[in-house]
Motif scaffolding. Structure first.
Motif, short mmCIF file in Angstrom:
data_model
loop_
_atom_site.label_atom_id
_atom_site.label_comp_id
_atom_site.label_asym_id
_atom_site.label_seq_id
_atom_site.Cartn_x
_atom_site.Cartn_y
_atom_site.Cartn_z
N HIS A 173 -4.33 7.42 -0.05
CA HIS A 173 -2.90 7.11 -0.03
C HIS A 173 -2.00 8.34 0.03
N GLY A 213 0.77 -1.23 0.00
CA GLY A 213 0.00 0.00 0.00
C GLY A 213 0.81 1.28 0.00
N THR A 214 2.07 1.24 -0.33
CA THR A 214 2.87 2.46 -0.32
C THR A 214 2.98 3.01 -1.74
N ASP A 215 2.30 4.11 -1.95
CA ASP A 215 2.30 4.76 -3.26
C ASP A 215 3.29 5.91 -3.28
N ASP A 241 1.05 8.02 2.17
CA ASP A 241 2.12 7.11 1.78
C ASP A 241 3.39 7.86 1.39
#
Length: 64
Positions: free
Chosen positions: A40, A18-20, A43
């Motif tokens: 996000h 989930g890290t954009d 992130d």
């Protein structure tokens, strides 16, 4: 026991997936995926939140 190990592996994979990046967020906004981009925004590390990030954040928030 095997099911529990599988659950841990799946959960750990989801957490890292989930890290954009800022480029990812820009792409989401350009595709009209405002809610996903908005979710996000965090992130991106605070040190990397420049004017481009502010533009993306404003666009995502307005789109939501």
């Amino acid at each position: 026991m095997k099911l529990a190990a599988l659950a841990v592996l799946v959960a750990s994979g989801v957490a890292t997936a989930g890290t954009d990046s800022l480029a990812d967020l820009k792409a989401l906004v350009s595709q009209g995926a405002f809610k996903e981009a908005y979710v996000h925004l965090g992130d991106v590390a605070p040190a990397q939140r420049n004017a481009d990030w502010v533009d993306v954040a404003a666009s995502a928030a307005a789109g939501v």
